[in-house]
Design a protein around this motif. Structure first.
Motif, PDB file in Angstrom:
ATOM      1  N   GLU A   1      -5.208   1.701   2.341  1.00 54.83           N
ATOM      2  CA  GLU A   1      -4.962   0.903   2.689  1.00 54.83           C
ATOM      3  C   GLU A   1      -5.556   1.003   4.358  1.00 54.83           C
ATOM      4  O   GLU A   1      -6.526   0.120   4.791  1.00 54.83           O
ATOM      5  CB  GLU A   1      -3.084  -0.175   3.272  1.00 54.83           C
ATOM      6  N   GLU A   2      -5.361   2.251   4.564  1.00 55.09           N
ATOM      7  CA  GLU A   2      -5.121   2.250   6.350  1.00 55.09           C
ATOM      8  C   GLU A   2      -6.556   3.161   6.733  1.00 55.09           C
ATOM      9  O   GLU A   2      -7.051   3.123   7.659  1.00 55.09           O
ATOM     10  CB  GLU A   2      -4.343   3.766   6.234  1.00 55.09           C
TER      11      GLU A   2
ATOM     12  N   ASP B   1       6.222   3.132   6.649  1.00 53.10           N
ATOM     13  CA  ASP B   1       4.558   2.242   6.889  1.00 53.10           C
ATOM     14  C   ASP B   1       4.079   3.676   5.487  1.00 53.10           C
ATOM     15  O   ASP B   1       3.349   4.517   5.441  1.00 53.10           O
ATOM     16  CB  ASP B   1       3.773   2.669   7.931  1.00 53.10           C
ATOM     17  N   ASN B   2       4.126   3.198   4.457  1.00 50.86           N
ATOM     18  CA  ASN B   2       4.446   2.100   3.771  1.00 50.86           C
ATOM     19  C   ASN B   2       5.386   2.835   2.016  1.00 50.86           C
ATOM     20  O   ASN B   2       4.942   2.081   1.300  1.00 50.86           O
ATOM     21  CB  ASN B   2       3.752   0.935   3.218  1.00 50.86           C
TER      22      ASN B   2
ATOM     23  N   ASP C   1       4.924  -4.961   4.048  1.00 55.56           N
ATOM     24  CA  ASP C   1       4.168  -3.605   4.857  1.00 55.56           C
ATOM     25  C   ASP C   1       5.017  -3.615   5.622  1.00 55.56           C
ATOM     26  O   ASP C   1       4.953  -4.632   6.432  1.00 55.56           O
ATOM     27  CB  ASP C   1       2.453  -3.895   5.292  1.00 55.56           C
ATOM     28  N   MET C   2       5.170  -1.993   5.714  1.00 56.61           N
ATOM     29  CA  MET C   2       6.257  -1.768   6.884  1.00 56.61           C
ATOM     30  C   MET C   2       7.384  -2.850   7.010  1.00 56.61           C
ATOM     31  O   MET C   2       7.713  -3.810   7.816  1.00 56.61           O
ATOM     32  CB  MET C   2       5.877  -2.072   8.424  1.00 56.61           C
TER      33      MET C   2
ATOM     34  N   HIS D   1       1.359  -1.252  -0.057  1.00 58.91           N
ATOM     35  CA  HIS D   1       0.024   0.258   0.382  1.00 58.91           C
ATOM     36  C   HIS D   1       0.959   1.477   0.187  1.00 58.91           C
ATOM     37  O   HIS D   1       1.887   1.663   0.337  1.00 58.91           O
ATOM     38  CB  HIS D   1      -0.993  -0.685   1.004  1.00 58.91           C
TER      39      HIS D   1
HETATM   40 ZN   LIG Z   1       0.417  -0.032   6.417  1.00 57.43          ZN
END
Ligand SMILES: [Zn+2]
Ligand SMILES: [Zn+2]
Length: 501
Positions: free
Chosen positions: A367-368, A335-336, A395-396, A309
């Motif tokens: 996504e968030e 992120d991210n 992700d991250m 994302h």
């Molecule tokens: Zn994320």
């Protein structure tokens, strides 16, 4: 997610695992991270110009890599609509008509929406006046001998309820006394009202919390709402009391507390007009999708998806871990921007490889705010889900410092074997997901719910998570490049073998 599933111990060097490694370029990745997490992009909030600039940056990199567009109408974009912040606007009003008077409630001043209806639920419109019913605390707890809905019919009507629950300061309460039970939650109240066919839930503070402005304050600082079933509005209590002269909130609450009997009743002289289309704002956001077409006549019909994302929290707000910092750019380097940089690097390196299966690269928006972009992709894939053999999520991944956590393997043991085969090629220690990570918290969830095996790469939570301090200075770019190389090798391996599992 269970506590640390140590994959590392299970990994041993298999014979003949040597793969043609294409080194991922850490400088290039850091440049992506710096750009995406810059203040200029404003934290890449959904519905903001910063997110659109990030989308164009990602599409430009896909174009540079000479990948095919995988979006709509020959573009790299998959556009979809999200629900957003309503703006305080004096023209947007709720009107309560009592016996002889009309009282206007202005959005942002006298009321604010907490939830909106589902897109497919029937809408109210301004011309329509809903009958009003007072339903106490809006609680139905037959197991506790209490039901505000016992004697009232709310179908097709608007329901006024208090926040919280009866007998709240009473340690002897059949509810939990001083601590709230789940019945006190607004979502539970909305669900009770909705099940009974109510069209609108009007929430006022209960008499014990007249000074409780918490929800209003949150809305003022970060006016976002959730798309959950039915419209729910929080309304200025004193103004409602003036509009509805024959409804006395304090005495109703006292009677409920002392008699433990509902005081619900229809308010025959009152109506409310509420146009929920004006209470919500929608915005268009975009997934960015690119394709490296497979070269095998049969296998190219199948795809491996690599995704990350690229949205974040913008100026903070509801999902920020630092609510007092709302208004400050939440840069989201780890992120991210980190996963997005890995996606771009993997796409660049895979582009010329002429693999048997097709690779699809997706940068997800939204996504968030609930994995909305990946859900949209799963519903509109360029290669059907039935022929999507696996999804790799990043992700991250910005803070590896010698190790990376890999999730999803317990669902697909054959994927674990693939990772095991690659373990000797990386300097990183491979761990299972640590405690605290919720399975289903990122875009891979949309794919495994659609029956696609997934693997996700993650380097752990930290004190800067969802805070304005998630900056590029704390990124371990060399480690990120190692993760990108590992994920690339996994994608290549899945896109190459005759049978993926
Ligand atoms: Zn994320
Ligand atoms: Zn996040």
């Amino acid at each position: 997610m269970p506590a640390a599933v140590a994959v590392a111990g299970a990994l041993s060097a298999p014979a003949g695992a040597a793969l043609d490694r294409s080194g991922a370029d850490s400088d290039r990745m850091l440049a992506h991270i710096k750009h995406l997490s810059s203040d200029e992009l404003g934290g890449r909030g959904n519905g903001t110009p910063g997110l659109e600039r990030a989308a164009e940056y990602v599409a430009a990199r896909f174009r540079d890599a000479r990948l095919q567009p995988g979006g709509e109408a020959g573009t790299f974009y998959q556009t979809f609509e999200i629900t957003l912040t309503p703006e305080a606007d004096p023209r947007r009003a709720v009107v309560i008509s009592g016996s002889s008077r009309e009282t206007r409630f202005t959005l942002g001043t006298h009321y604010h929406p907490l939830f909106v209806r589902d897109a497919d639920a029937p809408s109210a419109n301004a011309a329509e006046r809903l009958a009003l019913v007072f339903a106490g605390y809006g609680i139905s707890a037959p197991g506790l001998g209490y039901d505000d809905y016992r004697d009232v019919d709310v179908a097709g009507k608007a329901v006024i309820v208090f926040t919280h629950e009866p007998q709240e300061n009473d340690p002897e309460s059949v509810f939990d006394g001083q601590s709230l039970t789940p019945y006190a939650g607004i979502q539970m109240k909305a669900s009770e009202a909705r099940q009974r066919g109510a069209r609108l839930l009007v929430v006022v503070e209960d008499p014990a919390h007249v000074q409780d402005r918490a929800l209003t304050q949150t809305w003022t600082e970060d006016p976002q709402i959730d798309d959950l079933g039915m419209p729910v509005i929080r309304v200025d209590r004193a103004r409602v009391a003036r509009a509805l002269k024959d409804l006395d909130f304090n005495s109703a609450a006292r009677r409920i507390d002392s008699l433990f009997q509902p005081q619900s009743r229809a308010l025959p002289d009152a109506t409310i007009a509420f146009d929920d289309s004006t209470a919500i704002t929608r915005a268009r956001v975009r997934n960015v999708v690119a394709i490296a077409r497979g070269v095998d006549p049969a296998l190219s019909r199948e795809a491996v998806v690599v995704g990350a994302h690229y949205d974040h929290l913008g100026l903070g707000g509801r999902h920020s871990m630092a609510p007092s910092a709302t208004g400050t750019v939440h840069n989201g380097a780890d992120d991210n921007a980190s996963g997005t940089a890995a996606l771009l690097e993997i796409a660049r390196l895979a582009a010329g490889r002429r693999l048997p299966r097709t690779l699809v690269f997706v940068a997800f928006a939204a996504e968030e705010i609930g994995l909305i972009g990946s859900r949209h992709y799963v519903d509109h894939p360029p290669v059907p889900m039935a022929r999507t053999v696996a999804m790799i999520n990043l992700d991250m991944i910005g803070r590896p410092r010698g190790r990376v956590m890999i999730g999803g393997l317990e669902r697909t043991p054959a994927l674990k074997a693939r990772i095991t085969a690659l373990a000797p090629t990386t300097s990183l220690r491979l761990d299972g997901f640590a405690e605290g990570y919720q399975d289903g918290a990122s875009d891979d969830a949309s794919f495994f719910r659609a029956g696609v095996p997934t693997v996700s790469f993650f380097t752990g939570f930290h004190g800067d998570y969802h805070r304005p301090t998630d900056d590029w200075g704390s990124v371990d770019a060399a480690g990120c490049a190692e993760i990108a190389a590992l994920a690339l090798d996994l994608a290549v391996s899945l896109a190459t073998s005759g049978k993926p599992f």
